[in-house]
Design a protein around this motif. Structure first.
Motif, PDB file in Angstrom:
ATOM      1  N   GLY A  31       0.812  -1.107  -0.043  1.00 63.53           N
ATOM      2  CA  GLY A  31       0.162   0.113   0.291  1.00 63.53           C
ATOM      3  C   GLY A  31       0.682   1.089   0.004  1.00 63.53           C
ATOM      4  N   LEU A  32       2.124   1.312  -0.403  1.00 63.11           N
ATOM      5  CA  LEU A  32       3.032   2.425  -0.566  1.00 63.11           C
ATOM      6  C   LEU A  32       3.068   2.999  -2.086  1.00 63.11           C
ATOM      7  CD1 LEU A  32       5.743   1.484   1.710  1.00 63.11           C
ATOM      8  CD2 LEU A  32       3.589   2.402   2.536  1.00 63.11           C
ATOM      9  N   GLY A  33       2.441   2.256  -2.839  1.00 64.66           N
ATOM     10  CA  GLY A  33       2.716   2.807  -4.316  1.00 64.66           C
ATOM     11  C   GLY A  33       2.049   4.102  -4.628  1.00 64.66           C
ATOM     12  N   PRO A  34       2.109   4.341  -6.162  1.00 58.55           N
ATOM     13  CA  PRO A  34       1.501   5.544  -6.411  1.00 58.55           C
ATOM     14  C   PRO A  34       0.021   5.379  -6.925  1.00 58.55           C
ATOM     15  CG  PRO A  34       2.474   4.426  -8.386  1.00 58.55           C
ATOM     16  CD  PRO A  34       2.675   3.555  -7.193  1.00 58.55           C
ATOM     17  N   THR A  35      -0.670   4.322  -7.113  1.00 60.75           N
ATOM     18  CA  THR A  35      -1.878   4.320  -7.414  1.00 60.75           C
ATOM     19  C   THR A  35      -2.874   4.490  -6.310  1.00 60.75           C
ATOM     20  OG1 THR A  35      -2.398   2.022  -6.679  1.00 60.75           O
ATOM     21  CG2 THR A  35      -1.209   2.455  -8.961  1.00 60.75           C
ATOM     22  N   PRO A  36      -4.071   5.069  -6.727  1.00 62.75           N
ATOM     23  CA  PRO A  36      -5.146   5.765  -5.607  1.00 62.75           C
ATOM     24  C   PRO A  36      -5.412   4.524  -4.537  1.00 62.75           C
ATOM     25  CG  PRO A  36      -5.939   5.971  -8.074  1.00 62.75           C
ATOM     26  CD  PRO A  36      -4.704   5.124  -8.009  1.00 62.75           C
ATOM     27  N   ASP A  37      -5.260   3.124  -4.920  1.00 60.73           N
ATOM     28  CA  ASP A  37      -5.612   2.448  -3.977  1.00 60.73           C
ATOM     29  C   ASP A  37      -4.194   1.929  -2.827  1.00 60.73           C
ATOM     30  OD1 ASP A  37      -4.019   0.921  -5.285  1.00 60.73           O
ATOM     31  OD2 ASP A  37      -5.240  -1.004  -5.604  1.00 60.73           O
TER      32      ASP A  37
END
Lengths: 417, 417
Positions: B68-74
C-alpha cells in the motif's frame, strides 16, 4: 455479513511455513462472492486465540479457523473456542472409532493423545476429514455467529473445504452471484509479448482478463461475474476463443490442464505410445507423465541415463560422440531419443540432456544449456536447444526442461492430428 | 514489547497472491528474538486500516506494515497511518528528485501520481528503497509505538529490511538475544507416537521442543534463545542428542537434510552406487535422488518400468510371476530391484511397484498397496510392503513410496556403515 480467516499456529509466527491456507481460502471466498475483509494469524496460545475470536466476532459473522486441531498439547483451537463461548467439550464416540480405524488402515495403533481429536464443543457438528485424523467442526455458538474449523495440513483442509464447507455456505445462500474464472495456459511466449497481443482485452470489465507469469509458462485469467457458472462460462467462452485464435499453438490448455495431461490426450487420440530417456531431469519427465491417471495407456516407461555408461549400454549412445561432443550435445540427445524409442518399442521417444548446475558448466556449455531430442514415428529425429539461463536454479532448469520436452511433443502431435 | 505484522492489500484478500512477506518477516523477527504474536491482513481501505492499527497498538509496540505504498489511488497505508495519528502528511522534496531519477534511469518520465510516494507523516524518517520507487518510513508517532512501512513487492521489501530495518532494530537493543532453531526430521513413526516418546521435553522452555506433521514424515523443532548462534547450538545439542537416542533409526536428519541427501552421503561414504526400477512412481524416485547436486557420484540411473513389457524386457521380471502374483507383488518388486542392479551394474538396486490409484485397486490389492524391493551388495534382496491407505491421493502415495524406498535404503546403510 462477512468472513474472517483465522490461521492458528506458532509455526506461522516463526516463519517456518508459508500461509498457503489463507490464500486458498481467500480465493474460494472470492469465488463464492463472500465478503472477506480481515485475516488474522495467531500462535498456539489460548488467551491470544480467545482475544482474536473476540475481535473477529465484532467484525465478521463467519469465522474460518485453520490449524491447531491435531493431537499434540499445542493444538488448542477447539479448546480455545469452547472456552471463549463457555461451552463444555464433549467426546464423540463415533469419532474415536473413526480415528482408530484410520490408524489401523496405515498399520499403526492409535495413541491416547489422539482421543483429543474427538472432542468438540457441545452442540457443534463434525466436519469429517476424509484424508487425515483431525476432524473439523461447524458450530453456531450464538445467533449470527458461525465457526468452521479445519486442520492446518493444506491437502486435508482443501478436501474438507470442497466436500463440506462449500455446500454449507451455499445452503446459507452464498454463491448466488459467483465469480468464475478460467486460467488459460501458454508456453513458448513471454508474458509481455502475450500481454501486448491481447492488450485490448485488458479493458474489459466482465469478463476481466489478467496476465500471470508462471515458471516457464504464462497464464491469462479470464474472470466473469454471473449468477451461475453456466452463465459465467457463456461470458468467458467468446473471449477465450479470441485469445486462443491470437495465441495459436502457444495456448496449450486451461485450468487443471497440464502439459502431461494434454500430451496424454493427444497420444491416446493418435493411438501412439511414448518412452523417455532422461539425463539431467533424472526421472522428472517420467514422473510428470505418470502424474496423470491412466497414463499407462500411452506411456510405457523410460531409461534414466544419468551416467554415461547407462547412455551407452542401454540407449546405444556412441562413445565416440560422447567424447567428441560431450554428454550435453545434439547428437547425444538425438541418440537418447532414438535409443529409448527402439529399446521400448514405442512410437515416440524423448531424450533430455543438459546442464542443470550448480556445477558442470564450461566456457562453451553454460549453465542451463539443454538439448531435447524427439524421435518421431516417421523415423525423423528432431532436436531442440534451450538456454535456460544462468539465473535459474537447478530445480527450475530441471522442471522447465521436462515441460519443454512435453511442449515440443505437443506441437509435433498438433501437426499430426 | 512485541511486534505485529500488518500486511495491506486487497489482492491478499482475493487470494491472488501468497503472503510470502509475512513468512519472511516472521522468520527475521524470530532470528532477532523479537516476540511476535499476531499478524493481520487487511485490504486497501482507510477505515479498516485504521481499525487494524487501533487493535495492533493495543497489543504490540512495533508495527510493521507491508504493501500500500505505491503511486496508485488504492495505495493508502501511509495516508491511513497519518490519519489515525492525526498528523499531516508532508512532501519530501529530496524524495521527489530521487523518484524522478529512478524513472530517468529506466528511460521513463515520472508521472504525477508518483509524487504521492514522497509524502510521509510529519516527523517520520524515510526508509530508502534501493530497488524500487516506493520508499518506506520509520516513525514514532507516540511514546512506545514505532511504525515501519515497506512496499509489498517482496524483493524490495527484503532489501529494505536487511539494509535499514535490521540496523534500526539492533540499535534499539534487539538482536542481542536471538532465537535459533533446529528442525529434526523423522520417518517411520507417527506424530502422536513420537510426541508421546518425547513428551517430557515439551515442558522445556529453553530450548523449546514442538512437533510438526509432514507428508509421511514427522518433525520436531528445537528452538533456543541465546545471545549467539553458537550459544544456542550449545543449548540445542544435548536435547537433540536425547531425541536422537529416543528416536533411534527413525531420525534421519535436520534442517535442510532430505532423505535423498542423507542416503547420498551414506552411499558416498560407503563408495557404493545405486540404480532404481520404478513402476508406480514413474521416475519420481530418480528425480528425488538427482535433486541433489553431485548425485552422479553414486546414482547411475534407472529404468522406468511402467508397462509390464518393460519390466520383463529390461528388468528380467518373470512373465509367469507377473501373471501369477500380479505386477504389484513381492516377487515382482524383488525382481525389479535385482534386475536394475544387474542391468546397470550398481551395488544397490531399488524396485518400486504399487497401486497409486485412483484406479487399479482390487479386493485383494487395495489402493496404496506398495512393494519396495531392495537388492543389496551382498546379493540378498529385501522386500517391504506398505499400506499407504485409501484416503491418500495419487500424488501422496507416489511421493511417500519414493521416500519410503530411500528410507529403507538409509536403514540398510546405517547397519552397514
Amino acid at each position: 455479513m462477512s468472513v474472517e480467516i483465522i490461521c492458528v499456529g506458532t509455526e506461522l509466527l516463526l516463519g517456518d511455513i508459508l500461509n498457503s491456507n489463507a490464500q486458498f481460502l481467500a480465493g474460494e471466498l472470492a469465488q463464492l462472492g463472500i465478503p472477506h475483509y480481515y485475516q488474522s494469524v495467531v500462535g498456539d496460545n489460548i488467551q491470544r486465540l480467545k482475544q482474536v475470536i473476540q475481535i473477529a466476532i465484532s467484525r465478521a459473522s463467519i469465522l474460518i479457523f485453520t490449524g491447531g486441531l491435531g493431537p499434540t498439547p499445542d493444538d488448542l483451537t477447539t479448546e480455545a473456542i469452547a472456552d471463549f463461548f463457555e461451552t463444555p467439550l464433549e467426546e464423540k464416540p463415533e469419532l474415536i472409532q473413526e480415528i482408530a480405524d484410520k490408524f489401523a488402515q496405515i498399520g499403526r495403533v492409535m495413541t491416547d493423545n489422539n482421543r483429543k481429536q474427538a472432542l468438540v464443543p457441545k452442540g457443534a457438528e463434525i466436519l469429517p476429514n476424509p484424508s487425515g485424523t483431525a476432524p473439523g467442526m461447524i458450530w453456531q455458538p450464538r445467533e449470527g455467529i458461525t465457526l468452521l474449523t479445519f486442520p492446518g495440513v493444506p491437502s486435508e483442509m482443501k478436501l474438507m473445504w470442497q466436500q463440506t464447507a462449500i455446500p454449507f455456505l451455499k445452503s446459507q445462500g452464498w454463491g448466488k452471484e459467483i465469480i468464475y474464472s478460467r486460467m488459460m495456459r501458454f508456453r513458448g511466449i513471454g508474458e509481455s509479448a502475450l500481454a501486448e497481443k491481447v492488450a485490448h482485452l485488458f479493458e474489459g470489465t466482465n469478463p476481466t482478463v489478467a496476465p500471470y507469469a508462471g515458471l516457464g509458462e504464462v497464464r491469462l485469467r479470464v474472470s466473469a461475474k454471473a449468477s451461475s457458472s453456466q452463465e459465467a462460462i457463456a461470458l468467458i467462452e467468446p473471449i477465450s476463443q479470441q485469445i486462443q485464435a491470437i495465441a495459436g499453438d502457444d495456448y496449450y490448455g486451461a485450468d487443471e490442464d497440464t502439459l502431461a495431461l494434454v500430451v496424454g490426450q493427444q497420444l491416446r487420440t493418435a493411438k501412439q505410445t511414448l518412452s523417455v530417456a532422461e539425463s539431467c531431469t533424472g526421472g522428472g519427465l517420467g514422473a510428470m507423465l505418470t502424474e496423470v491417471p491412466g497414463s499407462s495407456d500411452y506411456f510405457l516407461g523410460g531409461i534414466i541415463a544419468y551416467d554415461n555408461r547407462v547412455k551407452m549400454a542401454l540407449l546405444g549412445v556412441s562413445e565416440q560422440d560422447l567424447n567428441q561432443f560431450g554428454a550435453v550435445s545434439e547428437p547425444v540427445a538425438k541418440q537418447m531419443a532414438h535409443g529409448v524409442k527402439e529399446k521400448l518399442g514405442t512410437d515416440w521417444g524423448i531424450g533430455i540432456t543438459g546442464i542443470a548446475g550448480p556445477g558442470g558448466a564450461t566456457e562453451t556449455k553454460p549453465l542451463g544449456l539443454v538439448y531435447i531430442g524427439l524421435a518421431a514415428p516417421s523415423g525423423e529425429i528432431h532436436c531442440f536447444e534451450y538456454h535456460l539461463g544462468a539465473r535459474r536454479d537447478r530445480a527450475a532448469i530441471r522442471y522447465i526442461s521436462a515441460c519443454n520436452a512435453l511442449d515440443q511433443l505437443r506441437r509435433q502431435l498438433l501437426r499430426k492430428i
